[in-house]
Design a protein around this motif. Sequence first.
Motif, PDB file in Angstrom:
ATOM      1  N   THR A 561      -1.685  -5.722   2.147  1.00 49.46           N
ATOM      2  CA  THR A 561      -2.451  -5.246   3.238  1.00 49.46           C
ATOM      3  C   THR A 561      -2.479  -3.621   3.382  1.00 49.46           C
ATOM      4  N   PRO A 562      -3.844  -2.830   3.735  1.00 45.13           N
ATOM      5  CA  PRO A 562      -3.382  -1.419   3.955  1.00 45.13           C
ATOM      6  C   PRO A 562      -2.167  -0.673   4.634  1.00 45.13           C
ATOM      7  N   PHE A 563      -1.703  -1.809   5.314  1.00 42.16           N
ATOM      8  CA  PHE A 563      -0.432  -1.553   6.043  1.00 42.16           C
ATOM      9  C   PHE A 563       0.742  -1.269   5.049  1.00 42.16           C
ATOM     10  N   ALA A 564       0.630  -1.666   3.686  1.00 43.20           N
ATOM     11  CA  ALA A 564       1.607  -1.710   2.730  1.00 43.20           C
ATOM     12  C   ALA A 564       1.214  -0.597   1.936  1.00 43.20           C
ATOM     13  N   PHE A 565      -0.104  -0.632   1.324  1.00 38.56           N
ATOM     14  CA  PHE A 565      -0.455   0.375   0.240  1.00 38.56           C
ATOM     15  C   PHE A 565      -1.633   1.449   0.857  1.00 38.56           C
ATOM     16  N   GLY A 566      -1.799   1.417   2.067  1.00 37.82           N
ATOM     17  CA  GLY A 566      -2.783   2.406   2.637  1.00 37.82           C
ATOM     18  C   GLY A 566      -4.484   2.249   2.020  1.00 37.82           C
TER      19      GLY A 566
END
Length: 689
Positions: A561-566
């Motif tokens: 998710t974006p909380f892993a890769f922005g």
Amino acid sequence: MILRMCLLLLALTATLSTALIDKHTYVIHMDKTKIPALYHSPGSSKQWYEAIINSVTEFSSQEEEEETASPQLLYVYETAISGFAAKLSKEQVEALSKINGFLAAIPDEMLTLHTTHTPQFLGLQSGKGLWNAQNLASDVIVGILDTGIWPEHVSFKDTGLSAVPSRWKGACESGTKFSPSNCNKKIIGARAFFKDQANFFGLANGAAAGMKYTARIAVYKVCWSLGCANTDLLAAMDQAVADGVDVLSLSLGGREKPFYSDDLATASFGATQNGVFVSCSAGNSGPSSSTVANTAPWIMTVAASYTDRSFSTTVKLGNGQTFSGSSLYSGKATKKLPIAYGRTAGGQSARYCISGSLNKKLVRGKLVVCERGMNGRTAKGEQVKLAGGAGMLLINTQGEEHFADPHVLPATSLGASAGIAIKEYVNSTKRPTASITFKGTTYGNRAPAMAAFSSRGPSSVAPEVIKPDVTAPGLNILAAWPPLSSPSLLKSDNRSVLFNIISGTSMSCPHVSGLAALLKSIHKDWSPAAIKSALMTSAYVLDNSNAPIADFGAKNSVSATPFAFGSGHVNPESASDPGLIYNITTEDYLNYLCSLNYTSSQLVLVSRRSFRCPNNTILQPGDLNYPSFAVNFEGNAKNITKTYNRRVTNVGTSQSTYAVQVQEPNGVSIIIQPKILSFQKLGEELITM
Ligand SMILES: *[C@@H]1O[C@H](CO)[C@@H](O)[C@H](O)[C@H]1NC(C)=O
Ligand SMILES: *[C@@H]1O[C@H](CO)[C@@H](O)[C@H](O)[C@H]1NC(C)=O
Ligand SMILES: *[C@@H]1O[C@H](CO)[C@@H](O)[C@H](O)[C@H]1NC(C)=O
Ligand SMILES: *[C@@H]1O[C@H](CO)[C@@H](O)[C@H](O)[C@H]1NC(C)=O
Ligand SMILES: *[C@@H]1O[C@H](CO)[C@@H](O)[C@H](O)[C@H]1NC(C)=O
Ligand SMILES: *[C@@H]1O[C@H](CO)[C@@H](O)[C@H](O)[C@H]1NC(C)=O
């Protein structure tokens, strides 16, 4: 007599320790505008701070009616922040806080380097070609704040580089095993910071990694074997900005805290105000959520992911099952060998293969299964080898990540699912066997994929800004390595190499610093926020098999998710031509800080200027002109509408038209107005909501 001696010693220790407890090193933030005009020229605030310190010394000695050692001024900060560092007692801090212009006293803190402490080895003897690429970014200077550098290394040859840019104000200072003559046209600056002697315990290994481009490098050594003291780091950032770096690369960090009490955040703000792009590692504390560090919106926060290169192995069990793993061991395949594990290798603690746990009689000539934890991965291999084992299967108890390590015997790392299957197999048969085949370097694996260790968002202090910002290669990265340290860092390992394979967000961060330097050399007029926007809006979220980027920290490696890769994985090709950018002005940042309900003194601490927050409009943190945004629907909010504004600037072609495309997350509907943006000229700004 002996008793009396002991008592005397005890008494001595007691006074010493109270004296130690009594004084701490603080960073004292001062309001620059309150410094008398006499001390305004560069370098002269030192006198003013000395006068202040003397006044509080007199004050405290009168108060306590005893002799107190005069506090020593450790550093003066003038560029990235304003203030100084000193060792002070509580009473002295109290007295300082009454002085006009005092903003805050923040106790010194040790930050940690974001390497995984698991360096890995590759038998490369020369770096030909790698570092001698085009001369593109040669006018850009990257400041690396790190453990230092091994100057004789082939990576830092300056063949073909033009003269050092004349605007450079930095210096090459002598340090441990470093002399000014070690600088050249590639390494143009080197300085070391360790005023606080307690933190100084000799030279740590230096390795500048990931800087593929030919930007100039200035090294500021701030990390020593115990970590990186905040006071040293601030002094280095202050100096680097004054020296004239364009990009700052920081592979370190501490706990996440509000920006006004986070010195790295405030100094980064100061650097950004001087046009310096600041790139920081997100940390290696994943995959738990809200572990990300360095989350201020003016910082580029970098996560770590796999590349398509791996160092593959295949493990085949006696029952025919096969598993793939990783290792840097590059010898022949093992024969089919008996397996020893836990009880059959020496007892309960033998499953971790810690020192003394393995029984030589039980493991001789066998493949020993070792679980992660308790000691280092290469250290487990060393124990197996010492006990006469023929090889090692290193298994995870959690997660599918495997590491290519420079093992001292035939060994491979395997994920948790392989670990479970191996344990079941070992339980199911009297004479379990297995073999390992080493396939060497392979390319074309599914990538990128998020590393389990890469720290995750959301940010706990400012959740309206998605952090981390981007991901970049951070696993199994080829990096310069000091030949005096063995690649496995084991004392028994007598190998010496020029390059090593290292993992961590400390490796991905310099990649992004290098890309920022490249963009800066192409677009000299872009602000740090513009460069950041270009890198974020051009990032991609699909891997080389056109599937969503996987997450090795999630069960069954499901999509990240974006909380892993922005915003995704950085994409150098398209970042140089993003078409549109989200620019951020100083006033935007100040309004953002107002929206976080910071008090006026907290605001001054971050921005070093007084600013009256507008009181006629409602400010929302989500309105910061950031290239990404998060909307927080608290609790089980239903039918809630939130509106955010953005401004985009045309940096593509003068007359151009953009149409909006939306992918709505489940349960959310998104309306963007207007749907079409038509630009007439370059630099034109249009508003969307
Ligand atoms: C293997 O057997 C032991 C003892 O019989 C048991 O405690 C353990 O849970 C078993 N492990 C697996 C993975 O089946
Ligand atoms: C390392 O040590 C081994 C034996 O302990 C020896 O055979 C080998 O030659 C040594 N290698 C180097 C590079 O010194
Ligand atoms: C972005 O804003 C800064 C100052 O706020 C300005 O100097 C710069 O020209 C703007 N545009 C770009 C593309 O950086
Ligand atoms: C700031 O204060 C306002 C008014 O009390 C409140 O509505 C808002 O949620 C606060 N914002 C933050 C980020 O705490
Ligand atoms: C807003 O600020 C102005 C000037 O700074 C002041 O005169 C006015 O009273 C303030 N209004 C409120 C509602 O606080
Ligand atoms: C949601 O709220 C809007 C106005 O706030 C209202 O018009 C609409 O009917 C609501 N929808 C539902 C499904 O409740």
